[in-house]
Design a protein around this motif. Sequence first.
Motif, PDB file in Angstrom:
ATOM      1  N   GLY A 297      13.443  53.484  68.162  1.00  0.00           N
ATOM      2  CA  GLY A 297      14.546  52.621  67.760  1.00  0.00           C
ATOM      3  C   GLY A 297      15.162  53.067  66.451  1.00  0.00           C
ATOM      4  O   GLY A 297      14.755  54.062  65.847  1.00  0.00           O
ATOM      5  N   THR A 298      16.165  52.316  66.000  1.00  0.00           N
ATOM      6  CA  THR A 298      16.885  52.609  64.765  1.00  0.00           C
ATOM      7  C   THR A 298      16.826  51.400  63.846  1.00  0.00           C
ATOM      8  O   THR A 298      17.074  50.265  64.290  1.00  0.00           O
ATOM      9  N   SER A 299      16.479  51.652  62.601  1.00  0.00           N
ATOM     10  CA  SER A 299      16.451  50.595  61.597  1.00  0.00           C
ATOM     11  C   SER A 299      17.501  50.887  60.531  1.00  0.00           C
ATOM     12  O   SER A 299      17.889  52.037  60.316  1.00  0.00           O
ATOM     13  N   TYR A 300      17.932  49.829  59.855  1.00  0.00           N
ATOM     14  CA  TYR A 300      18.959  49.958  58.824  1.00  0.00           C
ATOM     15  C   TYR A 300      18.492  49.257  57.546  1.00  0.00           C
ATOM     16  O   TYR A 300      17.774  48.251  57.598  1.00  0.00           O
ATOM     17  N   ARG A 301      18.928  49.823  56.442  1.00  0.00           N
ATOM     18  CA  ARG A 301      18.768  49.140  55.159  1.00  0.00           C
ATOM     19  C   ARG A 301      20.164  49.026  54.548  1.00  0.00           C
ATOM     20  O   ARG A 301      20.713  49.995  54.034  1.00  0.00           O
ATOM     21  N   ASN A 302      20.733  47.821  54.630  1.00  0.00           N
ATOM     22  CA  ASN A 302      22.078  47.578  54.137  1.00  0.00           C
ATOM     23  C   ASN A 302      22.016  46.814  52.822  1.00  0.00           C
ATOM     24  O   ASN A 302      21.184  45.918  52.651  1.00  0.00           O
ATOM     25  N   GLU A 303      22.924  47.152  51.917  1.00  0.00           N
ATOM     26  CA  GLU A 303      22.835  46.569  50.587  1.00  0.00           C
ATOM     27  C   GLU A 303      24.223  46.381  49.971  1.00  0.00           C
ATOM     28  O   GLU A 303      25.012  47.321  49.903  1.00  0.00           O
ATOM     29  N   VAL A 304      24.494  45.157  49.526  1.00  0.00           N
ATOM     30  CA  VAL A 304      25.662  44.856  48.712  1.00  0.00           C
ATOM     31  C   VAL A 304      25.171  44.684  47.280  1.00  0.00           C
ATOM     32  O   VAL A 304      24.191  43.967  47.041  1.00  0.00           O
ATOM     33  N   PHE A 305      25.820  45.338  46.327  1.00  0.00           N
ATOM     34  CA  PHE A 305      25.306  45.296  44.964  1.00  0.00           C
ATOM     35  C   PHE A 305      26.420  45.115  43.943  1.00  0.00           C
ATOM     36  O   PHE A 305      27.564  45.520  44.154  1.00  0.00           O
ATOM     37  N   TYR A 306      26.046  44.468  42.845  1.00  0.00           N
ATOM     38  CA  TYR A 306      26.919  44.278  41.693  1.00  0.00           C
ATOM     39  C   TYR A 306      26.104  44.589  40.441  1.00  0.00           C
ATOM     40  O   TYR A 306      24.916  44.277  40.380  1.00  0.00           O
ATOM     41  N   ASN A 307      26.774  45.175  39.456  1.00  0.00           N
ATOM     42  CA  ASN A 307      26.018  45.601  38.274  1.00  0.00           C
ATOM     43  C   ASN A 307      26.898  45.582  37.033  1.00  0.00           C
ATOM     44  O   ASN A 307      28.073  45.931  37.080  1.00  0.00           O
ATOM     45  N   LEU A 308      26.314  45.155  35.917  1.00  0.00           N
ATOM     46  CA  LEU A 308      27.023  45.141  34.636  1.00  0.00           C
ATOM     47  C   LEU A 308      26.072  45.602  33.538  1.00  0.00           C
ATOM     48  O   LEU A 308      24.960  45.084  33.408  1.00  0.00           O
ATOM     49  N   ILE A 309      26.503  46.595  32.779  1.00  0.00           N
ATOM     50  CA  ILE A 309      25.772  47.074  31.608  1.00  0.00           C
ATOM     51  C   ILE A 309      26.673  46.902  30.396  1.00  0.00           C
ATOM     52  O   ILE A 309      27.846  47.274  30.422  1.00  0.00           O
ATOM     53  N   LEU A 310      26.133  46.341  29.329  1.00  0.00           N
ATOM     54  CA  LEU A 310      26.901  46.132  28.105  1.00  0.00           C
ATOM     55  C   LEU A 310      25.995  46.415  26.918  1.00  0.00           C
ATOM     56  O   LEU A 310      24.850  45.941  26.870  1.00  0.00           O
ATOM     57  N   GLY A 311      26.491  47.200  25.966  1.00  0.00           N
ATOM     58  CA  GLY A 311      25.654  47.526  24.817  1.00  0.00           C
ATOM     59  C   GLY A 311      26.458  48.052  23.655  1.00  0.00           C
ATOM     60  O   GLY A 311      27.664  48.318  23.760  1.00  0.00           O
TER      61      GLY A 311
END
Length: 787
Positions: A297-311
């Motif tokens: 069979g076939t498996s999936y790893r799906n990902e929605v991401f948000y990211n903020l870096i401040l320095g």
Amino acid sequence: MTVKIKLNLLLILFFYGFVFSQNKERTILGQLKEMDSKTTIPYATIVILDGFTKKVVQGTTTDENGIFRITTSKTDFLIQISFMGYKTRFLENFDTSNPLIDLGIILLKENREALDSVELRANISKTQFKLDKKVFNVGKDIASTGMSALEVLNNVPSVNVNIEGDISLRGSSGVQILLDGKPSVLTESGGNALGTITADMIKSIEVITNPSAKYDAEGTAGILNIILKKEEKKGLNGSVSVNTGIPDNHSVGVSMNKRTQKFNLFTQFGGGYKSYPRYNKRINTNKINNSKLESEGTSYRNEVFYNLILGTDYHIDDYNVLTLSGNIAYEIESQPSETNFSAYADDLLESEWIRTEVTEAINPKWQYELNYSKAFKNDEEHTLIFSSLGRFFGKELTSEFSNTPISDANPNQLTDTQYQQADYTFKLDYKNPISEQVELEMGGQYVINEVGNDYQVKNFDREDQEFVVDPTLTNIFDYNQKVLGVYGTVSYENKNWGVKVGTRLENTDLIITNRGSEGRQQYNSLFPSAHTSYKILENFSLQAGYSKRIYRPRLWDLNPFISIRDNYNIRAGNPDLLPEFTDAYELTSIYKIGKANLSTSLYHKYTTDLQESITIFEDNITTTTPFNIGTRRSTGLEVNGKYSPLQWMTINGDLNWNYFNRNGAYLGTNYSFSNKNWSTRVNTKLSFSRDVDMEITGNYRSSNQTLQGERAGYAFLDLGLRKKILMGKAVVNFAVRDVFETRIFENIINNVNRYNYSFGQRGRFISLGFSYGFGKGEAMTYAGKSR
């Protein structure tokens, strides 16, 4: 008034006039333009030099319009004007009688030779050799467009990453992964987390196969230190990048920094969606009762991401810098899959079913870092650095497994995981160049790892028509580890010879809680190191090194309850696992022959309490668990080379050959054997007219005998194209990873009792990226990422 008095008065007036003229501030104005196109040159460097000593007195940069303003009280001075890709100009013989010196328009001429060399450094990955490490500058590798840090690592000499995400160094596992020199939650929670860092964020990768005592002793194979980019150019700089790809790999990212005299403000934010499909096939055969279970069979790893870096970096003065940064990230994860199962007895089909998975997870992450750096006035290399780092990673995951019968099926299942991990690192490093040849380093590090994993499995009861908790697969596992280390090194280095010796002492305190019972490991370990180098000829040098290392079991090695994603192929940890120790020796030669650079390394490693995974087969269920099994001796030869036969062509290659002998037994079974394996990589970079570049990379991994079977070899090819547009302010990249879909994972275990076959394949990845840079005038190729 006598003549003598008049002369004295004149001398006094002259003296005061001279002093006044010396202390009088003069303002110097000017504007820089390119000689041919007459376009302005922003952010060029303007330096005032003392006319006698030629030392730097004052400095500034041109603004966005190429204009600069600088003041000085000197009367005997020179002005040096420089900018990357242009010939440096010196101006002198000024009229200092006026408080304002207007230089008008100053023209700079392009330095074609310098431009070519800069282009080579910017676009071609280059390896630098240092006393105790190699630095691989990632540059702007085309084939890395849109790829993760795992794919970048797979292009680094000495490093291999299989499709499972497992990282090895010179064929050995047990690699310590650091981010900017510090442990990270991204490197502790498995390969998938590290895979969420994009290549655009990486400045360089340090390959430390034989680390000195300064470094954390973790990692028997060595250390890979990923250095992330951080812009510090004056003014406002930044870039906007957009990536898309097949399978789904879409992201948007923005990177900006604003540098003033006292502050450097930086931010990076972005988001996107990625999908990682994988085809799997397994065959488990019991030769005793002639039963067999097949799955595909076939498996999936799906990902929605948000990211903020401040320095921000705050330059308190010329010698003290305070840095504070924070990162907030949020990920929404899904793992759909569909697998066909078939069960046979005496080659007759008994049952068939389709197992579907619906997994959803949310992963909140945050981190902070406080860093204080002090440079001493006697020497800018005389430094004291303190850093405090905290990272948190949480996961709330639920899975529903449905078994749809074709002829028969096992009950449906539900899983629920509550996972939390917090890491804290405190470091103090002191470096003192006692003289031009002698340098002293000392410091300490305290690392706290706290992990909790609450895992529950429910089976569907067909009689009561409800889900019931399975106590044999449900558990709360807690992992708390504290490591305190102190080190000291001293080095001597002259023009032709250098030596560095040191030692590190670490105390480890590990407490694990499994099924309500607590286990504890406490031990002290001493880790000496020694490195030396000798320059025999101008183009030929030798290096030698020794170090002792440790590999401590991680949560995934210790926790006996991890996952039942496929409840016929289970991976379980071992809470009784002990750390393994390695003594590593290395001899390296570095030489240049005409247009070629070549390095060869002969290395030997001896490992005790070796951690090896054993697969146990029972009732058609395969369970893989790590154990401490004996020792391993490994001897290898590694060759890295670079050859530029033509100005528009560069060839990079590396070859690693390894022979190992392991001795050990477990539960009466002898697992001693010897074998060899090898791998090679060839990368060709071609530069064409109209700012078009091409990159082709071929890889090969030989087959390898494992503890119980054999892993198949494979070869794969990567391809990349790049085109600069808009006067170099923008870059378009196109890349194909695994062009012919030949990068696979194939493992076979075949003995008198059973036959196990497993196969995995990720497939071809195609990506297209566009990046536009502003401020410094060239694309910075930063893409949105998840962390």
